[in-house]
Design an enzyme around this catalytic site. Structure first.
Site, PDB file in Angstrom:
ATOM      1  N   ASP A   1      -2.971 -18.166   1.773  1.00  0.00           N
ATOM      2  CA  ASP A   1      -4.111 -18.873   1.177  1.00  0.00           C
ATOM      3  C   ASP A   1      -4.639 -19.934   2.146  1.00  0.00           C
ATOM      4  OD1 ASP A   1      -1.565 -19.838   0.691  1.00  0.00           O
ATOM      5  OD2 ASP A   1      -1.960 -20.566  -1.332  1.00  0.00           O
TER       6      ASP A   1
ATOM      7  N   ASP B   1      -5.421  -6.714   5.889  1.00  0.00           N
ATOM      8  CA  ASP B   1      -6.624  -6.010   5.444  1.00  0.00           C
ATOM      9  C   ASP B   1      -7.678  -7.035   5.024  1.00  0.00           C
ATOM     10  OD1 ASP B   1      -8.340  -4.093   4.531  1.00  0.00           O
ATOM     11  OD2 ASP B   1      -7.093  -3.395   2.878  1.00  0.00           O
TER      12      ASP B   1
ATOM     13  N   ASP C   1     -11.224  -8.703   7.283  1.00  0.00           N
ATOM     14  CA  ASP C   1     -12.612  -8.624   6.785  1.00  0.00           C
ATOM     15  C   ASP C   1     -13.252 -10.009   6.823  1.00  0.00           C
ATOM     16  OD1 ASP C   1     -12.354  -5.917   6.261  1.00  0.00           O
ATOM     17  OD2 ASP C   1     -13.364  -6.052   4.326  1.00  0.00           O
TER      18      ASP C   1
ATOM     19  N   LYS D   1       3.437 -15.300   2.378  1.00  0.00           N
ATOM     20  CA  LYS D   1       3.355 -16.064   1.126  1.00  0.00           C
ATOM     21  C   LYS D   1       4.803 -16.369   0.739  1.00  0.00           C
ATOM     22  CE  LYS D   1       1.006 -17.704  -2.375  1.00  0.00           C
ATOM     23  NZ  LYS D   1       0.269 -18.984  -2.249  1.00  0.00           N
TER      24      LYS D   1
ATOM     25  N   TYR E   1       0.819  -1.214   0.000  1.00  0.00           N
ATOM     26  CA  TYR E   1       0.000   0.000   0.000  1.00  0.00           C
ATOM     27  C   TYR E   1       0.857   1.271   0.000  1.00  0.00           C
ATOM     28  CZ  TYR E   1      -4.056  -2.954   1.102  1.00  0.00           C
ATOM     29  OH  TYR E   1      -5.042  -3.905   1.073  1.00  0.00           O
TER      30      TYR E   1
END
Ligand code: NAD
Length: 356
Positions: free
Chosen positions: A223, A247, A251, A191, A142
């Protein structure tokens, strides 16, 4: 005692939910004999409309003068077509960066009264879950270099992820410190099978872990983490991960808790000022309808009392009042079931205040 709080109501449902949290804080002030002074400043679309900038200097200065910041949410379709640097969401990145808020704590727990609202099967959530997601907030993709360039197929857009050992180390340490006060288990999500930044993340996490022999560390690919969160959420205590993975996973964690309208967050960092906000956005689809659930913002105010103002008893009082409101069957539209009459934002706030 007296406290100064900068209040950024923002856009969409932001003003409605922040007003709810302010009402609850005022009730806490009356109950425990504190004075909370609220200093409102513009941010996001509201600030763009008034000043042309998503994060005016006056807002930043006001936040720096306060002891902590209470934020609603920013953004909305009205400003979606603006260039990236002038979008309301830019203000979020800029304020986190300006206040050095690199640690984002996002607790996700299942309220027993809401077990039927979780989309997960009853047998999966039967034992409940209580997860603390520790998300890195001022680095990663970001904040990396981005833009357009010529690539293999002509013009292409690109974003880059960069992490230094310093940035990783401090967030991993925040996770271990958090775990020491909880069930002493950290899951570091990355990852590392594909990304170089993740390989550095994993090595650094391993090094920091040596300082905390009492805490169990395990590594998980993002994942798999997304899958494990819905397969067996109770396995997690503290999850620590990068800005973007945090992020997305938080959620997901919010949905298995019942609603995104329930999840608070705290952002802390190098300075003494913390910022507290719900994890959801400005929900333009329900803004102005009175349907917004104020509990995530009210619980963010509780985190503010605990972490920034060092008022743990007062924080617990709010959390108990929210628990009681839910146990008594109070429901806003997002958590109401067929046949239940949902309460408005103001009615839910009143319900919490009454239980304080
Ligand atoms: P959102 O979180 O605003 O909404 C997603 C869904 O959840 C919507 O259906 C909404 O009605 C519902 N919802 C969210 N909060 C709720 C609440 N308190 N009570 C009941 N229902 C609630 O996400 P989005 O729709 O992807 O984004 C809307 C705007 O918010 C965009 O402009 C986005 O950039 C911005 N945004 C801001 C923040 C922030 O300010 N921190 C975070 C995320 C998104």
């Amino acid at each position: 005692m007296e406290f100064d709080i900068a209040v950024l109501r923002g856009d969409g449902i932001g003003p409605e939910i922040v007003d709810g949290a302010v009402e609850v804080l005022e009730a806490v002030g009356n109950k425990f004999g504190h004075t909370f002074r609220f200093h409102p400043y513009l941010m996001g679309g509201a600030a763009i409309d008034a000043t042309g900038e998503p994060l005016p200097q006056k807002t930043l200065e006001g936040c720096r003068k306060a002891q902590c910041v209470l934020l609603g949410a920013v953004g909305g379709p009205k400003w979606d077509g603006m260039p990236a640097e002038l979008r309301p969401e830019r203000a979020l990145l800029d304020i986190r960066s300006a206040l050095g808020l690199f640690t984002n704590l996002r607790p996700a727990r299942l309220y027993p009264a809401l077990a039927d609202e979780s989309p997960l099967r009853r047998d999966i959530v039967a034992g409940g879950f209580d997860i603390m997601i520790v998300r890195e907030l001022t680095g990663g993709i970001y904040f990396g270099d981005r833009g357009y360039r010529q690539g293999k197929y002509g013009e292409e857009a690109y974003d880059t992820e960069c992490y230094s050992p310093v940035e990783i180390e401090r967030i991993i340490r925040a996770a271990f410190e958090t775990a020491m006060k909880r069930r002493k288990k950290v899951t570091s999500v990355d990852k590392a099978n594909v990304l170089e930044t993740s390989r550095l993340w994993r090595r650094t996490a391993g090094k920091v872990a040596e300082e905390y022999p009492e805490v169990e560390l395990n590594h998980m690919f993002v994942d798999n983490a997304a899958m494990q969160l819905i397969r067996d959420p109770a396995q997690f205590d503290v999850i620590v991960t990068s800005n973007m993975f945090g992020d997305i996973l938080s959620d997901e964690a919010s949905q298995i808790s019942g609603s995104i309208g329930l999840l608070p967050s705290a952002s802390m960092g190098v300075g003494t000022i913390g910022m507290y906000e719900p994890i959801h956005g400005s929900a333009p689809d329900i803004a102005g309808t009175g349907k917004a659930n104020p509990l995530a913002t009210i619980l963010s105010a509780a985190m503010m009392l605990r972490y920034s103002l060092k008022l743990p008893e007062e924080a617990e009082a709010i959390e108990r009042a929210v628990d009681a409101a839910l146990s008594d069957g109070l429901r806003t539209a997002d958590i109401a079931r067929n046949g239940e009459t949902p309460l408005s934002t103001k009615e839910m706030t009143k319900g919490v205040v009454e239980r304080l």
